[in-house]
Design a protein around this motif. Sequence first.
Motif, PDB file in Angstrom:
ATOM      1  N   LEU A 168     -18.130  46.083 -49.780  1.00 26.85           N
ATOM      2  CA  LEU A 168     -18.328  47.461 -49.333  1.00 26.85           C
ATOM      3  C   LEU A 168     -19.544  47.551 -48.406  1.00 26.85           C
ATOM      4  N   PHE A 169     -20.643  46.914 -48.809  1.00 29.35           N
ATOM      5  CA  PHE A 169     -21.866  46.985 -48.009  1.00 29.35           C
ATOM      6  C   PHE A 169     -21.779  46.101 -46.767  1.00 29.35           C
ATOM      7  N   SER A 170     -21.146  44.934 -46.869  1.00 30.29           N
ATOM      8  CA  SER A 170     -21.079  44.041 -45.701  1.00 30.29           C
ATOM      9  C   SER A 170     -20.194  44.615 -44.603  1.00 30.29           C
ATOM     10  N   VAL A 171     -19.087  45.271 -44.967  1.00 27.27           N
ATOM     11  CA  VAL A 171     -18.235  45.902 -43.953  1.00 27.27           C
ATOM     12  C   VAL A 171     -18.946  47.099 -43.344  1.00 27.27           C
ATOM     13  N   THR A 172     -19.572  47.913 -44.188  1.00 27.57           N
ATOM     14  CA  THR A 172     -20.297  49.085 -43.680  1.00 27.57           C
ATOM     15  C   THR A 172     -21.496  48.660 -42.843  1.00 27.57           C
ATOM     16  N   GLY A 173     -22.051  47.480 -43.137  1.00 26.46           N
ATOM     17  CA  GLY A 173     -23.211  47.004 -42.389  1.00 26.46           C
ATOM     18  C   GLY A 173     -22.901  46.493 -41.006  1.00 26.46           C
ATOM     19  N   GLY A 174     -21.675  46.612 -40.564  1.00 31.12           N
ATOM     20  CA  GLY A 174     -21.349  46.249 -39.192  1.00 31.12           C
ATOM     21  C   GLY A 174     -21.059  44.786 -38.970  1.00 31.12           C
ATOM     22  N   LEU A 175     -21.029  43.969 -40.020  1.00 32.77           N
ATOM     23  CA  LEU A 175     -20.680  42.559 -39.844  1.00 32.77           C
ATOM     24  C   LEU A 175     -19.199  42.430 -39.501  1.00 32.77           C
ATOM     25  N   PHE A 176     -18.882  41.384 -38.770  1.00 32.46           N
ATOM     26  CA  PHE A 176     -17.485  41.143 -38.397  1.00 32.46           C
ATOM     27  C   PHE A 176     -16.766  40.464 -39.555  1.00 32.46           C
ATOM     28  N   VAL A 177     -16.537  41.227 -40.594  1.00 34.66           N
ATOM     29  CA  VAL A 177     -15.850  40.749 -41.791  1.00 34.66           C
ATOM     30  C   VAL A 177     -14.832  41.809 -42.188  1.00 34.66           C
ATOM     31  N   GLY A 178     -13.916  41.426 -43.055  1.00 36.40           N
ATOM     32  CA  GLY A 178     -12.899  42.346 -43.521  1.00 36.40           C
ATOM     33  C   GLY A 178     -12.948  42.514 -45.024  1.00 36.40           C
ATOM     34  N   LYS A 179     -12.416  43.623 -45.468  1.00 35.86           N
ATOM     35  CA  LYS A 179     -12.377  43.889 -46.906  1.00 35.86           C
ATOM     36  C   LYS A 179     -11.047  43.493 -47.531  1.00 35.86           C
ATOM     37  N   GLU A 180     -10.080  43.074 -46.711  1.00 30.58           N
ATOM     38  CA  GLU A 180      -8.764  42.741 -47.247  1.00 30.58           C
ATOM     39  C   GLU A 180      -8.772  41.389 -47.959  1.00 30.58           C
ATOM     40  N   GLY A 181      -9.496  40.391 -47.404  1.00 30.51           N
ATOM     41  CA  GLY A 181      -9.550  39.082 -48.046  1.00 30.51           C
ATOM     42  C   GLY A 181     -10.147  39.119 -49.442  1.00 30.51           C
ATOM     43  N   PRO A 182     -11.320  39.721 -49.628  1.00 32.17           N
ATOM     44  CA  PRO A 182     -11.884  39.809 -50.977  1.00 32.17           C
ATOM     45  C   PRO A 182     -11.020  40.562 -51.974  1.00 32.17           C
ATOM     46  N   MET A 183     -10.070  41.364 -51.503  1.00 28.44           N
ATOM     47  CA  MET A 183      -9.167  42.026 -52.440  1.00 28.44           C
ATOM     48  C   MET A 183      -8.336  41.007 -53.213  1.00 28.44           C
ATOM     49  N   ILE A 184      -8.028  39.881 -52.600  1.00 30.27           N
ATOM     50  CA  ILE A 184      -7.270  38.828 -53.291  1.00 30.27           C
ATOM     51  C   ILE A 184      -8.100  38.270 -54.442  1.00 30.27           C
ATOM     52  N   HIS A 185      -9.375  38.013 -54.174  1.00 29.64           N
ATOM     53  CA  HIS A 185     -10.259  37.513 -55.232  1.00 29.64           C
ATOM     54  C   HIS A 185     -10.433  38.559 -56.322  1.00 29.64           C
ATOM     55  N   SER A 186     -10.606  39.798 -55.933  1.00 30.75           N
ATOM     56  CA  SER A 186     -10.786  40.856 -56.927  1.00 30.75           C
ATOM     57  C   SER A 186      -9.558  40.996 -57.814  1.00 30.75           C
ATOM     58  N   GLY A 187      -8.368  40.959 -57.216  1.00 36.44           N
ATOM     59  CA  GLY A 187      -7.155  41.036 -58.011  1.00 36.44           C
ATOM     60  C   GLY A 187      -7.020  39.867 -58.969  1.00 36.44           C
ATOM     61  N   ALA A 188      -7.411  38.679 -58.527  1.00 39.51           N
ATOM     62  CA  ALA A 188      -7.337  37.510 -59.400  1.00 39.51           C
ATOM     63  C   ALA A 188      -8.287  37.642 -60.591  1.00 39.51           C
ATOM     64  N   VAL A 189      -9.478  38.171 -60.352  1.00 40.37           N
ATOM     65  CA  VAL A 189     -10.425  38.368 -61.460  1.00 40.37           C
ATOM     66  C   VAL A 189      -9.888  39.390 -62.454  1.00 40.37           C
ATOM     67  N   VAL A 190      -9.300  40.464 -61.947  1.00 42.87           N
ATOM     68  CA  VAL A 190      -8.687  41.457 -62.833  1.00 42.87           C
ATOM     69  C   VAL A 190      -7.575  40.805 -63.658  1.00 42.87           C
ATOM     70  N   GLY A 191      -6.772  39.964 -63.019  1.00 46.21           N
ATOM     71  CA  GLY A 191      -5.702  39.297 -63.737  1.00 46.21           C
ATOM     72  C   GLY A 191      -6.202  38.340 -64.793  1.00 46.21           C
ATOM     73  N   ALA A 192      -7.334  37.706 -64.554  1.00 46.23           N
ATOM     74  CA  ALA A 192      -7.871  36.761 -65.530  1.00 46.23           C
ATOM     75  C   ALA A 192      -8.546  37.458 -66.700  1.00 46.23           C
ATOM     76  N   GLY A 193      -9.211  38.585 -66.440  1.00 48.71           N
ATOM     77  CA  GLY A 193     -10.013  39.208 -67.485  1.00 48.71           C
ATOM     78  C   GLY A 193      -9.317  40.272 -68.290  1.00 48.71           C
ATOM     79  N   LEU A 194      -8.452  41.056 -67.660  1.00 44.58           N
ATOM     80  CA  LEU A 194      -7.840  42.184 -68.362  1.00 44.58           C
ATOM     81  C   LEU A 194      -7.006  41.758 -69.568  1.00 44.58           C
ATOM     82  N   PRO A 195      -6.145  40.738 -69.483  1.00 43.01           N
ATOM     83  CA  PRO A 195      -5.351  40.365 -70.661  1.00 43.01           C
ATOM     84  C   PRO A 195      -6.165  39.741 -71.784  1.00 43.01           C
ATOM     85  N   GLN A 196      -7.415  39.326 -71.503  1.00 43.44           N
ATOM     86  CA  GLN A 196      -8.228  38.705 -72.545  1.00 43.44           C
ATOM     87  C   GLN A 196      -8.928  39.734 -73.428  1.00 43.44           C
ATOM     88  N   PHE A 197      -9.148  40.923 -72.909  1.00 43.65           N
ATOM     89  CA  PHE A 197      -9.832  41.990 -73.641  1.00 43.65           C
ATOM     90  C   PHE A 197     -11.201  41.536 -74.150  1.00 43.65           C
TER      91      PHE A 197
END
Length: 841
Positions: A159-188
């Motif tokens: 959120l901060f790196s994209v808003t900070g004007g760097l030439f980066v995207g927020k779509e790639g990290p969404m893959i990592h974020s989804g994977a972390v949710v998938g790993a942690g949510l079923p473990q409770f």
Amino acid sequence: TILGETHEEEDEILPRKDYESLDYDRCINDPYLEVLESMDNKKAQRYEAVKWVMVFAIGVCTGLVGLFVDFFVRLFTQLKFRVVQSSVEECTEKGCLALSLLELLGFNLTFVFLASLLVLIQPVAAGSGIPEIKCYLNGVKVPGVVRLRTVVCKAMGVLFSVTGGLFVGKEGPMIHSGAVVGAGLPQFQSISLRKIQFNFPYFRSDRDKRDFVSAGAAAGVAAAFGAPIGGTLFSLEEGSSFWNQGLTWKVLFCSMAATFTLNFFRSGIQFGSWGSFQLPGLLNFGEFKCSESDKKCHLWTAVDLGFFILMGIVGGLLGATFNCLNKRLAKYRMRNVHPKPKLVRVLESLLVSLTTTVVVFVASMVLGECRQMSSTSRSGNDTLSLQGMSEDVNSSIKTFFCPNETYNDMATLFFNPQESAILQLFHQDGTFSPVTLSLFFLLYFLLSCWTYGISVPSGLFVPSLLCGAAFGRLVANLLKSYIGLDHIYSGTFALIGAAAFLGGVVRMTISLTVILIESTNEITYGLPIMITLMVAKWTGDFFNKGIYDIHVNLRGVPLLEWETEVEMDKLRASDIMEPNLTYVYPHTRIQSLVSILRTTVHHAFPVVTENRGNEREFMKGNQLISNNIKFKKSSILTRAGEQRKRSQSMKSYPSSELRNMCDEHITTEEPPEKEDLLQQMLERRYTPYPNLYPDQSPSEEWTMEERFRPLTFHGLILRSQLVTLLVRGVCYSESRSSASQPRLSHAEMSEDYPRYPDIHDLDLTLLNPRMIVDVTPYMNPSPFAVSPNTHVSQVFNLFRTMGLRHLPVVNAVGEIVGIITRHNLTHEFLQARLRQHYQTI
């Protein structure tokens, strides 16, 4: 039931010791109980139903993470651009542009500094996260990659790196974020929230966790691009090494849940019409449609395919150049930046932010060209519907440093969010000069290459798409101006350019084709996109690998490819196996187990007995372990040194400091000698392996015949299982039978999953070194095994398709002669062994 699981060992091949292998293999030790459990259909149906519920929950949560990131990125970006734009317009007249630059620098440096601080908290949150998730799904456990702290730092940081004007995207990290949710949510459960505990007995294995990570990664792609089918194919093509038919439907369902969750909330928030579903993903390419007044316009024709192929070749070359430069930068960072204090990484991020901001501001002021607004731009065209925003199209056109009725084409690309700039290149006709597009492409290419790899969360998809769109738009302008092809549609060439450059960088084919088709909602683009991506991949592969594979190799991760080269079949299993084994006996003293676990880093050990009947023939050489295996002197010296180190290590653990905790266990009476053997087996009191000399651990006084007898293979036991047995005091006295040893269920053995206790944290004062541990109820007695003469391609296919951790090499008489792990199957290791093979011919 007691489950035995295979586990891969660490060896000296890797430059880093942080990587473990995930645990996939399972085996039921008691066939009778296995049959009983298989008959419990209600339990199996309940387990499957819970899995579907968890898959849906993962998709919903991933969509909510994307909504959170998108909402605050839009909020902060609009606030920043509104302040800077008003300042620039005011200072253009008053001559205080330096103040406007300082304001922009203040915004960008602050946001990038916050992003760097979050990466300092969790270093694995840097980058896009796709290489790490690819390693995880390939079978390698990267420390901290799927922790709750990681997804928090990732979402806030991008959120901060994209808003900070760097030439980066927020779509790639969404893959990592989804994977972390998938790993942690079923473990409770989470290590960051230790006090919150739920009694949830399901999915306590790495196999289930890996399936949920696959679903989460696909959901991240679906939420980013509004492409659920593309997300499923991405998880299959770039992610999971082990796939099954049942997982496909669950992953697609998870991707659909993520897409519609994000679509529902984004459409409701922006348009106030809940349930309208107008914004499927974070990045929308809009509708490609020729103007009704232009009768000659076509989205693409057969003649254009030749240009698309040429663009694919150029895109592959540009992508290979991008990867080569980024690889050199990554090596430089590993040698000169990462070893230094962490503050240096923050300073590097701030330097990149400073340079990017100055370049953007100066290029917009000096290199931009003032162009006349078209009538469609002044009246407002259909870009409103393309962007999914309620503002007029003029809000994305910047008039910096230009008189009335004109606008700055360079500032329109630089001073807009990257998604808006992509839409401008896709759907604005004739608004950018070739010089502006060339300079924009060059600056964006260099700065995005420098940016990817710094210590901030950063995606690469959107910068690559924007850079490629500028390249495609430049080609369209040149064809129109110098060749006179008036029929071409500039937006199509911009899309093909984006696909060519992105394909040349990441080397994706099937999944990227479907993602782009779903994002454009135009099936007629399927053929040109597919051809362009294939040509770009083939061209780029001629020079180097994809960007994600390059970063995986730089980190020393033992990633397995899909298949081996044909010439590798000149090697056999005996050529690549590890012959120097660290093993345990079926009945081993605690003293030996502690010594083995403290002096080795292996994560699994063969369970063997010594074949004393064959030792005479073995030592004479009349009976070889296999037709092409001969133990060399170096191998014998290595084994002798290992045994000497093991015996010396126990001198620091005198038995006077140890206390017997196992005597407190209630012993059971030994069964009568004439008792029915079947009854003993059903009551789990029968021991198929005798107590083979538990006192005779290898020592320096042993003769060569005593030390190196052939080893009959019986199974594999995990390090985590051995430590759990020691922690729980599972042992018996030599004066009693092994039937007196306490039995642990599978639930008790996996209670500490996924973070098992470490042997170095074990309190030795609670152990009696003379007690004996029977490991046979907990080992895997029937792992996959191969012959020493098996071709490497067969070994590789068995290892990959069955999801193995390690593969014992057993000869014709049941003696283990080596073991194969993923380290022995990596491309570099196989190449080294093939060179040795050629030298010995």
